[in-house]
Design a protein around this motif. Structure first.
Motif, PDB file in Angstrom:
ATOM      1  N   SER A   1      -9.352   2.086  -5.876  1.00  0.00           N
ATOM      2  CA  SER A   1      -8.850   0.927  -6.596  1.00  0.00           C
ATOM      3  C   SER A   1      -9.142   0.898  -8.179  1.00  0.00           C
ATOM      4  O   SER A   1      -8.327   0.586  -8.854  1.00  0.00           O
ATOM      5  CB  SER A   1      -9.669  -0.488  -6.037  1.00  0.00           C
ATOM      6  N   TYR A   2     -10.391   1.519  -8.538  1.00  0.00           N
ATOM      7  CA  TYR A   2     -10.649   1.612  -9.831  1.00  0.00           C
ATOM      8  C   TYR A   2      -9.610   2.887 -10.502  1.00  0.00           C
ATOM      9  O   TYR A   2      -9.054   2.751 -11.576  1.00  0.00           O
ATOM     10  CB  TYR A   2     -12.089   1.925 -10.090  1.00  0.00           C
TER      11      TYR A   2
ATOM     12  N   ARG B   1     -16.383   2.141   0.250  1.00  0.00           N
ATOM     13  CA  ARG B   1     -16.283   3.227  -0.916  1.00  0.00           C
ATOM     14  C   ARG B   1     -15.323   3.730  -1.223  1.00  0.00           C
ATOM     15  O   ARG B   1     -14.958   3.734  -2.341  1.00  0.00           O
ATOM     16  CB  ARG B   1     -17.606   3.999  -0.553  1.00  0.00           C
ATOM     17  N   GLU B   2     -14.233   4.140  -0.146  1.00  0.00           N
ATOM     18  CA  GLU B   2     -13.109   4.819  -0.725  1.00  0.00           C
ATOM     19  C   GLU B   2     -12.409   3.851  -1.176  1.00  0.00           C
ATOM     20  O   GLU B   2     -11.475   4.128  -2.191  1.00  0.00           O
ATOM     21  CB  GLU B   2     -12.386   5.277   0.774  1.00  0.00           C
ATOM     22  N   VAL B   3     -12.114   2.463  -0.686  1.00  0.00           N
ATOM     23  CA  VAL B   3     -11.295   1.553  -1.212  1.00  0.00           C
ATOM     24  C   VAL B   3     -11.729   1.293  -2.798  1.00  0.00           C
ATOM     25  O   VAL B   3     -11.013   1.043  -3.654  1.00  0.00           O
ATOM     26  CB  VAL B   3     -11.172   0.227  -0.582  1.00  0.00           C
TER      27      VAL B   3
ATOM     28  N   GLU C   1       0.931  -1.066   0.132  1.00  0.00           N
ATOM     29  CA  GLU C   1       0.088  -0.130  -0.024  1.00  0.00           C
ATOM     30  C   GLU C   1       0.873   1.176  -0.052  1.00  0.00           C
ATOM     31  O   GLU C   1       2.195   1.042   0.412  1.00  0.00           O
ATOM     32  CB  GLU C   1      -0.947  -0.026   1.218  1.00  0.00           C
ATOM     33  N   PRO C   2       0.221   2.506  -0.415  1.00  0.00           N
ATOM     34  CA  PRO C   2      -0.999   2.523  -0.740  1.00  0.00           C
ATOM     35  C   PRO C   2      -1.381   1.793  -2.316  1.00  0.00           C
ATOM     36  O   PRO C   2      -0.553   1.292  -2.929  1.00  0.00           O
ATOM     37  CB  PRO C   2      -1.121   4.126  -1.141  1.00  0.00           C
ATOM     38  N   LEU C   3      -2.616   2.020  -2.749  1.00  0.00           N
ATOM     39  CA  LEU C   3      -3.012   1.309  -3.807  1.00  0.00           C
ATOM     40  C   LEU C   3      -2.165   1.542  -4.981  1.00  0.00           C
ATOM     41  O   LEU C   3      -2.038   0.876  -6.003  1.00  0.00           O
ATOM     42  CB  LEU C   3      -4.500   1.396  -3.906  1.00  0.00           C
TER      43      LEU C   3
END
Length: 582
Positions: free
Chosen positions: A343-344, A337-339, A304-306
């Motif tokens: 991610s997208y 929702r944040e993840v 992380e982070p993503l």
């Protein structure tokens, strides 16, 4: 009760555009993880094997998955359940033979499923021929240069070369001794995991060439891809500097931008996520690209982070990377929702699919995690004297979480038994445990055995049909009779039938290649995640207060337990529904 019937007419907030309908298979695949020693035992020794898997492949075909990922079955002393590999080109006799593997591969392909195998490149077994050669040669030899041997600190070299700890507990260095190794030169070797798993030195061209040969060996046999173990750990910082942090399976940094989905789901330190790993994966990608059939690589990278994780799936590197940030977030709608949004954003920026996962062989099953008082906690195993999950609540939330996962565009990984709703075995006695993390921490970490218990296939059979004589390498809880595959097959509302129906609808609607947009009607509902994917609206209520559903929506699927009232105008708490929207 929250009332969302008067929906805001604002257009949904798009977070992911639809993918190409002719995309590669792995972009939207549902892939099922088989843990070989616990899936099915054909010969009655209590340990699962390749013929046992082959005999049960019809179950996976009926489930509707696109591919099977096999955890390690290579020749190994089994110090860490096969993740200590002694020969990367052979099958361990406890699992069968290379001919048995070829039979499994052929049968899976006949059933329309691809096969992904595990690759363990960070370390080998100390019984690998290379390490044994290293022990027979002096410091500075080419044989020792394949591993990370170093002289110790202090006047007599009796202190480890640095202060790194093992992920399994204790020090990450072991000193060679005449008693244990037949060697008296006093050097130390690095092992980020167990002492029987020495780390390879990936700055050595011989190591790189060997693993490219291993890739070709299995690609030539017809495998469709590789799951890469500890994909972020092969390259260490130059000089192996001291580090004051703590290495752990699923704990890491929390000091980056929160918008980039940092939640303690990554490993940090000079032994992880070094830039040099990407050179390795570019070379591997070139090897896979020589073969037809869209062969693929998926990274087990606790990073992380993503935005750091997305570097592993750039166009010339791997194809997928497990989204452990999603797994680690727990039962928290705003955080999820944040993840999902982050991610997208990061994966779309490099043209890669987002790869969703909730459980695997290294974490407490999500049907139990989500039944704890804190459903966002991540215990390192559960024992009888620990807090016991609420089994019914955990299953309710697990079914809801799975419907959310399978409704999201991208690829999805399932862990064996989750389609049965299996909980963790939370009362394993210490004397039957085998996970090295349990022993290296003196039981402080309960370990991963609880999620690795052999599967229940037949409710009334000895060992629940896992083996022909009832033998199981770990004991199964008696309560698992209700979860057995034959007890759920054809039973309306059972978890098994819910998974089958969900995967079939996901395929029919092409949801894996769809788009994702937040439904504005639920923007002010703090416990709701509502994602529009094509003509399907996925609504997950993670709270306890019912929420109203659109008046004109058709219910396609609902995650509620058998016996629950059908979802109507309102969606109960801890429930996910798929709706047809116009």
């Amino acid at each position: 009760m929250l009332d969302n019937r008067t929906a805001d007419a604002t257009a949904p907030q798009v977070v992911h555009e639809p993918g190409r309908a002719d995309g590669a298979w792995w972009r939207d695949a549902v892939i099922y993880q088989v843990y070989p020693r616990s899936f099915a035992d054909a010969n009655g020794d209590g340990i699962g094997d390749l013929p046992g898997i082959t005999a049960r492949l019809d179950h996976l075909a009926a489930l509707g998955v696109d591919a099977v990922w096999l955890s390690p079955f290579y020749r190994s002393p089994q110090a860490d359940a096969g993740y200590d590999v002694a020969d990367y080109r052979d099958v361990d006799p406890i699992f069968g033979t290379l001919a048995d593997f070829d039979d499994l591969l052929a049968r899976a392909h006949d059933l329309g499923m691809r096969v992904v195998v595990d690759l363990v490149p960070n370390h080998s077994s100390d019984e690998h021929v290379w390490f044994q050669e290293a022990l027979r040669t002096p410091p500075g030899s080419p044989e020792r240069a394949r591993y990370l041997f170093r002289d110790g600190k202090g006047a007599d070299g009796s202190e480890p070369p640095n202060n790194w700890g093992s992920i399994f507990g204790g020090a990450a260095w072991t000193r060679l001794t005449p008693e244990r190794h037949g060697v008296d030169d006093g050097q130390w070797y690095l092992h980020l995991f167990d002492t029987k798993q020495p780390d390879l030195d990936w700055s050595n061209p011989e190591v790189r060439a060997e693993f490219e040969g291993v890739l070709r060996f299995w690609l030539d046999r017809g495998v469709d891809g590789f799951r890469v173990d500890v994909a972020h750990g092969m390259v260490k910082a130059e000089g192996l500097p001291d580090w004051d942090g703590h290495v752990s399976m699923i704990e890491g940094t929390d000091d980056a931008d929160a918008a980039d989905a940092v939640n303690g789901s990554g490993n940090s330190g000079p032994m992880f996520d070094q830039d040099g790993v990407h050179e390795i994966y570019r070379a591997w990608r070139a090897v896979l690209d020589e073969y037809d059939g869209d062969r693929m690589l998926v990274a087990e990278a606790w990073v992380e982070p993503l935005s750091r994780l997305a570097r592993y799936v750039r166009p010339d590197e791997m194809h997928q990377a497990f989204n452990f940030a999603f797994l680690a977030t727990g039962w928290d709608a705003p955080a999820l929702r944040e993840v999902i949004t982050a991610s997208y954003a990061v994966n779309d920026s490099v043209g890669a699919p987002t790869t969703w996962v909730l459980s695997n062989h290294d974490v407490v099953r999500h049907a139990s995690r989500l039944g704890l008082a804190d459903p966002s906690s991540r215990p390192k195993g559960i024992a009888a004297h620990d807090e016991q999950p609420d089994e019914e609540l955990g299953l309710r939330r697990a079914r809801a979480a799975s419907l959310l996962l399978l409704g999201l565009p991208g690829s999805a990984y399932l862990y064996q038994g989750e389609e049965l709703g299996l909980p963790e075995h939370t009362s394993l006695p210490a004397e039957v445990r085998e996970d090295p993390a349990f022993f290296r921490t003196n039981g402080e970490e309960r370990g991963r055995d609880g999620c690795r218990v052999p599967l229940p296939w037949e409710a009334a059979a000895p060992g629940f049909g896992y083996s022909p004589n009832g033998r199981t390498w770990l004991p199964q809880p008696a309560s698992w009779a209700a979860y057995a595959a034959d007890a759920q097959t054809g039973v309306a509302g059972s978890t098994l039938e819910l998974y089958r129906e969900t995967i079939a609808l996901r395929k029919a609607e092409r949801l894996g290649l769809g788009g994702a947009a937040w439904e504005p009607a639920y923007a002010d509902a703090p416990d709701v995640i509502a994602v529009r994917n094509g003509s399907v609206l996925v609504v997950a209520n993670l709270g306890s207060t019912p929420v109203a559903l659109p008046a004109d929506a058709e219910v396609l699927l609902a995650s509620g337990l058998p016996g629950d009232a059908p979802v109507g105008a309102d969606l109960p708490g801890d429930t996910t529904v798929w709706l047809r929207v116009r």
